[in-house]
Design a protein around this motif. Sequence first.
Motif, PDB file in Angstrom:
ATOM      1  N   THR A  58      -1.357  12.521  -8.261  1.00 53.41           N
ATOM      2  CA  THR A  58      -1.904  13.801  -7.833  1.00 53.41           C
ATOM      3  C   THR A  58      -0.995  14.929  -8.282  1.00 53.41           C
ATOM      4  N   GLY A  59       0.253  14.741  -8.039  1.00 52.57           N
ATOM      5  CA  GLY A  59       1.243  15.731  -8.428  1.00 52.57           C
ATOM      6  C   GLY A  59       1.140  16.060  -9.906  1.00 52.57           C
ATOM      7  N   GLU A  60       0.941  15.029 -10.660  1.00 51.16           N
ATOM      8  CA  GLU A  60       0.889  15.207 -12.104  1.00 51.16           C
ATOM      9  C   GLU A  60      -0.318  16.072 -12.496  1.00 51.16           C
ATOM     10  N   VAL A  61      -1.431  15.747 -11.828  1.00 46.15           N
ATOM     11  CA  VAL A  61      -2.644  16.516 -12.127  1.00 46.15           C
ATOM     12  C   VAL A  61      -2.427  17.985 -11.792  1.00 46.15           C
ATOM     13  N   LEU A  62      -1.845  18.193 -10.595  1.00 41.74           N
ATOM     14  CA  LEU A  62      -1.599  19.572 -10.163  1.00 41.74           C
ATOM     15  C   LEU A  62      -0.688  20.298 -11.142  1.00 41.74           C
ATOM     16  N   ARG A  63       0.341  19.607 -11.539  1.00 43.77           N
ATOM     17  CA  ARG A  63       1.283  20.208 -12.475  1.00 43.77           C
ATOM     18  C   ARG A  63       0.584  20.538 -13.792  1.00 43.77           C
ATOM     19  N   ASP A  64      -0.204  19.573 -14.212  1.00 46.59           N
ATOM     20  CA  ASP A  64      -0.949  19.785 -15.458  1.00 46.59           C
ATOM     21  C   ASP A  64      -1.794  21.048 -15.352  1.00 46.59           C
ATOM     22  N   TYR A  65      -2.454  21.160 -14.155  1.00 49.44           N
ATOM     23  CA  TYR A  65      -3.336  22.306 -13.949  1.00 49.44           C
ATOM     24  C   TYR A  65      -2.541  23.594 -14.015  1.00 49.44           C
ATOM     25  N   ALA A  66      -1.417  23.586 -13.332  1.00 48.59           N
ATOM     26  CA  ALA A  66      -0.566  24.769 -13.297  1.00 48.59           C
ATOM     27  C   ALA A  66      -0.099  25.162 -14.692  1.00 48.59           C
ATOM     28  N   PHE A  67       0.296  24.162 -15.384  1.00 49.95           N
ATOM     29  CA  PHE A  67       0.741  24.431 -16.762  1.00 49.95           C
ATOM     30  C   PHE A  67      -0.379  25.092 -17.549  1.00 49.95           C
ATOM     31  N   SER A  83       0.821  -1.195   0.000  1.00 46.01           N
ATOM     32  CA  SER A  83       0.000   0.000   0.000  1.00 46.01           C
ATOM     33  C   SER A  83       0.860   1.252   0.000  1.00 46.01           C
ATOM     34  N   ALA A  84       2.064   1.140   0.554  1.00 44.53           N
ATOM     35  CA  ALA A  84       2.962   2.287   0.516  1.00 44.53           C
ATOM     36  C   ALA A  84       3.303   2.624  -0.937  1.00 44.53           C
ATOM     37  N   ARG A  85       3.472   1.539  -1.709  1.00 50.37           N
ATOM     38  CA  ARG A  85       3.762   1.738  -3.122  1.00 50.37           C
ATOM     39  C   ARG A  85       2.545   2.365  -3.805  1.00 50.37           C
ATOM     40  N   GLU A  86       1.375   1.818  -3.469  1.00 42.66           N
ATOM     41  CA  GLU A  86       0.145   2.351  -4.038  1.00 42.66           C
ATOM     42  C   GLU A  86       0.018   3.837  -3.698  1.00 42.66           C
ATOM     43  N   ALA A  87       0.295   4.161  -2.423  1.00 40.50           N
ATOM     44  CA  ALA A  87       0.188   5.541  -1.980  1.00 40.50           C
ATOM     45  C   ALA A  87       1.140   6.433  -2.755  1.00 40.50           C
ATOM     46  N   GLN A  88       2.326   5.890  -2.938  1.00 40.67           N
ATOM     47  CA  GLN A  88       3.336   6.642  -3.681  1.00 40.67           C
ATOM     48  C   GLN A  88       2.857   6.910  -5.102  1.00 40.67           C
ATOM     49  N   ILE A  89       2.290   5.842  -5.693  1.00 39.85           N
ATOM     50  CA  ILE A  89       1.786   5.989  -7.056  1.00 39.85           C
ATOM     51  C   ILE A  89       0.701   7.067  -7.078  1.00 39.85           C
ATOM     52  N   LEU A  90      -0.187   7.000  -6.073  1.00 40.74           N
ATOM     53  CA  LEU A  90      -1.294   7.953  -6.004  1.00 40.74           C
ATOM     54  C   LEU A  90      -0.774   9.371  -5.868  1.00 40.74           C
ATOM     55  N   GLN A  91       0.208   9.487  -4.983  1.00 38.13           N
ATOM     56  CA  GLN A  91       0.782  10.806  -4.729  1.00 38.13           C
ATOM     57  C   GLN A  91       1.376  11.362  -6.013  1.00 38.13           C
TER      58      GLN A  91
END
Lengths: 570, 104
Positions: free
Chosen positions: A500-509, A489-497
């Motif tokens: 999320t980061g990607e979405v945020l970055r996309d939004y910022a861009f 689940s730590a791996r899953e969480a990492q993947i999720l994180q």
Amino acid sequence: MSKAKEQKMNEKYPTLPKTPTGIIGLDEITGGGIPKGRPTLVCGDAGCGKTLMSLEFIIRGAIDFDEPGVFMAFEEKTEELAMNVASLGFDLDKLQKQKKIKLDHVHIDRSEIEETGEYDLEGLFIRLSYAIDSIGAKRVVLDTLENLFSGLSNETVLRSELRRLFHWLKDKGVTAIITGERGDGKLTRQGLEEYVSDCVILLDHRVINQISTRRLRIVKYRGSLHGTNEYPFLIDEEGISVLPVTSLKLEKPVSSERITSGIPALDKMLDGRGFFKGSSILVSGTAGTGKTSIAAYFANQTCSEGKKCIYFAFEESPNQIIRNMHSIGVNLQQYVDKGLLKFFASRPTLYGLEMHLVAMYKVIKKFKPQSIVLDPITNLITVGSVSEVKSMLIRLIDFLQEEQITVMFTALTLNTIISDQTDEGVSSLVDAWLLVRDIEYNGERNRGMYIMKSRGMKHSNQVREFVITDKGLDLVDVYLGPEGVLTGSAREAQILQEQTGEVLRDYAFGRKDREISRKRKVLEAKISSLQTEFESIEEELNKVSQEEELVKQVAAKTRAEITQRRGEKG
Amino acid sequence: MVEQDPDYDNLDEQQSYILRLFVTGASPNSSRAISNLKQICETYLKDNYELEIIDVYQQPMIAEREQIIVLPMLLKVSPSPERRLMGDLSDTEKVLIGLGLKKY
């Protein structure tokens, strides 16, 4: 035993002619059988298989080598003998009727005998001679000749008569086996080994840790090379089989052919093509890490290619394995039904290590599989010490390599600290070693797998997460987080994180892009207004100069007209 | 050792002895056995016995049938019990005991 060497010798010198016994393995140890036309002594404690071995020698001779034989029993009655071997599928009565075998029971009872003076054993000679001549026997067995000593009291006569008997047997040219009970400090109670000096085979029946193992050793074989070790032997429904698996040569054929492990991601780690054919693979790990699943996948893969596989289970029953593997989407039952997969389950404590080896050897020889699975070898420790298990496995691996059979062992590592040293000390023997380990982190336990070694191929050095789902096994790349390797689940969480980061970055861009386009629009608007202003100024300026031009033209025109007019008047 | 009737003397008078002596040709042991036996019979069983001397060389089949290992051998067929006496019968005492002619 070096067979090649022996063959070389055979070419140079005429060696001792031998009579094959027909007993599985024994002829290999003796390099062809027992000395032809000479007596051989088979000795051992009570119940070690002397009678059966000698009887099998006679029966095999009659059936397989067309050599009739005489069996003279001093202990058991002929009917008892026939009954004893009927369980092995031999019909002594029929063989007797076909005049291939002659059984003769010698009955001596001291209470019925009164010794009244000088005597000799001529009666025995006559009897034996008649039996040999009546069927043209080539083989003779005297089963526990020493019983004579209990029936007759004059030892001096007996000894000289026995000496005469052995000479007589040699003169007759029959290959003989004489059995004798083992005595204190001597091979036989009455020292028969003094008379039979060509070949002595010692049978032994030892109980170690409540588990009995039968062993055989050739104490002496005059004029011939022979295996000198103690070899385990097995008595089962097919008679005796001896196991001469101790090849010391490392001259086995090798194959560069590859076979898949059944797990594509694992094959990828192994140079993309899986294991070498005929290699040995060790899968070790702590309890519940999925070793059996890996082994079952491997077996499943072998069978799905239409090849044969034997699964030696020392822990679970076949049905249990089949049921359990069903839960991860592996249907082993279909291959069992097709006869491709054979389960061979036995408790390690059922018999000794050597017996296990012999039993495996026999099954493998018979079934001729492409690959085998031993699950797990750790349990064998309960019947032997580590060094014994190791020596057994060395011999098994030797044998399997010779047969080009791929083997997968599973082993349980008992301590959580993974030692790089050994698992049953076999790690140095195996060609590939997969390690499945627990990764405990963040309140959960996950499995990590890596390849400790894999001889002769490029292999991945990465730890992969080993995932077992109801669809099957898979390997997933582990994530390296700030606190180390991440799994589960730590791996899953990492993947999720990261997602999320990607979405945020996309939004910022996106926002920045829009800003730029807005700026551009503003700028463009400004540019166009300036342009307009410039155009209007330009127009204004143009207008002024055009007016001036017009004025100039009009003035010039007017002056010319005036001048013309003045001229007309004037 | 020998199960004897207390009044065996009477029985012996009535029942005649049937004896078989197995020998091997004219070997020293065999010759001795024959002469010893003849002497014993003449002395103790005069006219009350039937003796058959069998050369096992001539009839090897008999060796298995009669469970013969040691030769020479005297087989007392009758009176019962059947007894086997091994050797050249030079120990007269033992022969007499074996034949039931003397108490142990």
